[in-house]
Design an enzyme around this catalytic site. Sequence first.
Site, PDB file in Angstrom:
ATOM      1  N   SER A 148       0.795  -1.203  -0.121  1.00 15.77           N
ATOM      2  CA  SER A 148      -0.030   0.012  -0.047  1.00 15.77           C
ATOM      3  C   SER A 148       0.912   1.095  -0.090  1.00 15.77           C
ATOM      4  O   SER A 148       1.985   1.300   0.695  1.00 15.77           O
ATOM      5  CB  SER A 148      -0.863   0.098   1.321  1.00 15.77           C
ATOM      6  OG  SER A 148      -1.410   1.245   1.321  1.00 15.77           O
ATOM      7  N   TYR A 161      -2.228  -1.162   9.857  1.00 16.13           N
ATOM      8  CA  TYR A 161      -2.080  -1.599   8.303  1.00 16.13           C
ATOM      9  C   TYR A 161      -0.682  -1.233   7.657  1.00 16.13           C
ATOM     10  O   TYR A 161       0.032  -1.900   6.999  1.00 16.13           O
ATOM     11  CB  TYR A 161      -3.319  -0.728   7.808  1.00 16.13           C
ATOM     12  CG  TYR A 161      -3.462  -0.979   6.366  1.00 16.13           C
ATOM     13  CD1 TYR A 161      -3.667  -2.257   5.814  1.00 16.13           C
ATOM     14  CD2 TYR A 161      -3.104  -0.079   5.378  1.00 16.13           C
ATOM     15  CE1 TYR A 161      -4.162  -2.476   4.470  1.00 16.13           C
ATOM     16  CE2 TYR A 161      -3.530  -0.050   4.184  1.00 16.13           C
ATOM     17  CZ  TYR A 161      -3.700  -1.513   3.689  1.00 16.13           C
ATOM     18  OH  TYR A 161      -3.964  -1.446   2.444  1.00 16.13           O
TER      19      TYR A 161
HETATM   20  N1  NAP Z   1      -8.376  -0.597  -1.824  1.00 15.66           N
HETATM   21  C1  NAP Z   1      -7.644   0.154  -1.762  1.00 15.66           C
HETATM   22  O1  NAP Z   1      -7.673   1.299  -1.555  1.00 15.66           O
HETATM   23  C2  NAP Z   1      -6.116  -0.375  -1.510  1.00 15.66           C
HETATM   24  C3  NAP Z   1      -5.104   0.489  -1.250  1.00 15.66           C
HETATM   25  C4  NAP Z   1      -3.730  -0.129  -1.031  1.00 15.66           C
HETATM   26  C5  NAP Z   1      -3.637  -1.391  -1.021  1.00 15.66           C
HETATM   27  N2  NAP Z   1      -4.608  -2.445  -1.161  1.00 15.66           N
HETATM   28  C6  NAP Z   1      -4.362  -3.653  -0.865  1.00 15.66           C
HETATM   29  O2  NAP Z   1      -4.924  -4.257  -1.911  1.00 15.66           O
HETATM   30  C7  NAP Z   1      -5.285  -5.700  -1.386  1.00 15.66           C
HETATM   31  C8  NAP Z   1      -6.803  -6.112  -1.930  1.00 15.66           C
HETATM   32  O3  NAP Z   1      -7.588  -4.944  -1.454  1.00 15.66           O
HETATM   33  P1  NAP Z   1      -9.135  -4.775  -1.878  1.00 15.66           P
HETATM   34  O4  NAP Z   1      -9.122  -3.303  -2.075  1.00 15.66           O
HETATM   35  O5  NAP Z   1      -9.400  -5.309  -3.460  1.00 15.66           O
HETATM   36  O6  NAP Z   1      -9.904  -5.382  -0.918  1.00 15.66           O
HETATM   37  P2  NAP Z   1     -11.448  -6.124  -0.851  1.00 15.66           P
HETATM   38  O7  NAP Z   1     -12.153  -5.615  -2.026  1.00 15.66           O
HETATM   39  O8  NAP Z   1     -11.977  -5.898   0.611  1.00 15.66           O
HETATM   40  O9  NAP Z   1     -10.926  -7.649  -1.160  1.00 15.66           O
HETATM   41  C9  NAP Z   1     -10.261  -8.196  -0.151  1.00 15.66           C
HETATM   42  C10 NAP Z   1     -10.126  -9.903  -0.509  1.00 15.66           C
HETATM   43  O10 NAP Z   1      -9.086 -10.469   0.642  1.00 15.66           O
HETATM   44  C11 NAP Z   1      -9.685 -11.363   1.091  1.00 15.66           C
HETATM   45  N3  NAP Z   1      -9.620 -11.722   2.313  1.00 15.66           N
HETATM   46  C12 NAP Z   1     -10.041 -10.589   3.344  1.00 15.66           C
HETATM   47  N4  NAP Z   1      -9.686 -11.181   4.664  1.00 15.66           N
HETATM   48  C13 NAP Z   1      -9.235 -12.439   4.419  1.00 15.66           C
HETATM   49  C14 NAP Z   1      -9.053 -13.479   5.474  1.00 15.66           C
HETATM   50  N5  NAP Z   1      -9.062 -13.374   6.643  1.00 15.66           N
HETATM   51  N6  NAP Z   1      -8.472 -14.600   4.892  1.00 15.66           N
HETATM   52  C15 NAP Z   1      -8.401 -14.656   3.528  1.00 15.66           C
HETATM   53  N7  NAP Z   1      -8.719 -13.798   2.617  1.00 15.66           N
HETATM   54  C16 NAP Z   1      -9.095 -12.622   2.982  1.00 15.66           C
HETATM   55  C17 NAP Z   1     -11.190 -11.371   0.746  1.00 15.66           C
HETATM   56  O11 NAP Z   1     -11.842 -12.389   0.719  1.00 15.66           O
HETATM   57  P3  NAP Z   1     -13.636 -12.791   0.590  1.00 15.66           P
HETATM   58  O12 NAP Z   1     -13.892 -11.896  -0.297  1.00 15.66           O
HETATM   59  O13 NAP Z   1     -13.814 -14.218   0.614  1.00 15.66           O
HETATM   60  O14 NAP Z   1     -13.985 -12.094   1.978  1.00 15.66           O
HETATM   61  C18 NAP Z   1     -11.400 -10.666  -0.528  1.00 15.66           C
HETATM   62  O15 NAP Z   1     -10.934 -11.595  -1.615  1.00 15.66           O
HETATM   63  C19 NAP Z   1      -5.149  -5.676   0.032  1.00 15.66           C
HETATM   64  O16 NAP Z   1      -3.951  -6.460   0.393  1.00 15.66           O
HETATM   65  C20 NAP Z   1      -5.039  -4.303   0.556  1.00 15.66           C
HETATM   66  O17 NAP Z   1      -4.362  -3.879   1.460  1.00 15.66           O
HETATM   67  C21 NAP Z   1      -5.866  -1.903  -1.149  1.00 15.66           C
END
Ligand code: NAP
Length: 254
Positions: A148, A161
């Site tokens: 991130s 985080y």
């Molecule tokens: N969105 C942003 O602004 C942003 C910015 C910087 C970094 N990121 C990073 O990008 C990555 C993806 O984020 P996203 O925004 O796509 O999030 P998201 O839409 O909330 O999706 C999260 C994913 O992680 C899985 N997950 C969550 N908790 C879990 C657990 N306990 N065990 C196994 N799987 C788990 C979820 O599975 P289920 O669907 O089955 O619950 C889902 O597939 C993350 O590492 C996040 O930190 C995101």
Amino acid sequence: MTGRLTGKVAVVTGASRGIGRAIALRLAADGAKVVVHYNKAEKEARDVVAAIRAGGGEAIAIAGDLAEPDTPELLAEKIVAAARADLDAPALDILVNNAGVGLRATIEEIGDTGFEEVLRIDLVAPFRLIKALAPRLNDGGRIINISSMGTRAAFADMVAYAPAKAGLEALTRALAVHFGPRSITVNAVAPGATATDLNPGARDPIRAQAVATSIALGRVGQPDDIAAVVSFLASDDGRWVTGQTIDASGGQRL
Ligand SMILES: NC(=O)c1ccc[n+]([C@@H]2O[C@H](COP(=O)([O-])OP(=O)(O)OC[C@H]3O[C@@H](n4cnc5c(N)ncnc54)[C@H](OP(=O)(O)O)[C@@H]3O)[C@@H](O)[C@H]2O)c1
């Protein structure tokens, strides 16, 4: 289906929704066979698999809660067995550690349990999954960790985080040195505000517009923007990049 990842086998954690879903679809469009990992969102994961198959690709869905103590090693075993049985793949080529939780809390708001849970899912689980799957990764493979931009710019409500993701980036560099002799590259991709469930502010049109004022390219990210960077790192074109954190934020808070 032929593309720059034809013949490769990829594992994407947290591929049911958001950025992971976009990565799974993109790697499949590039020709890779994809293991779609999820936790609770089974229907969404099955929809990703169905979409890949509808496009002529191959994919399977595998569940595992990375907050549970024994999951990473059990998940690794399940992935290897299912890849062999269902994808005709004796080994893996690309591991994308994308699953994560983005708990927003200040130091007063968060307790030990919350802090440790974020570390367990965002840092310890990738470490253990890499350790368990590295022996099954082909030489010349790829490990890509989703970090991130919160490691580069300070946000007061990222007290668990940001340290978890900073640890993931340090792990990335150490492993790049370790796996270099096997020609396995290890990199991190650091998204900025991206419109997913994890970042509802980036989805809401009014709030997203406010966030966009801190982004050089003038908008929040979409999951496909991040998937494109992962696709490059996963491909042969990314072969000379290792141990790096690639910012994919559109220039947020430069
Ligand atoms: N969105 C942003 O602004 C942003 C910015 C910087 C970094 N990121 C990073 O990008 C990555 C993806 O984020 P996203 O925004 O796509 O999030 P998201 O839409 O909330 O999706 C999260 C994913 O992680 C899985 N997950 C969550 N908790 C879990 C657990 N306990 N065990 C196994 N799987 C788990 C979820 O599975 P289920 O669907 O089955 O619950 C889902 O597939 C993350 O590492 C996040 O930190 C995101």
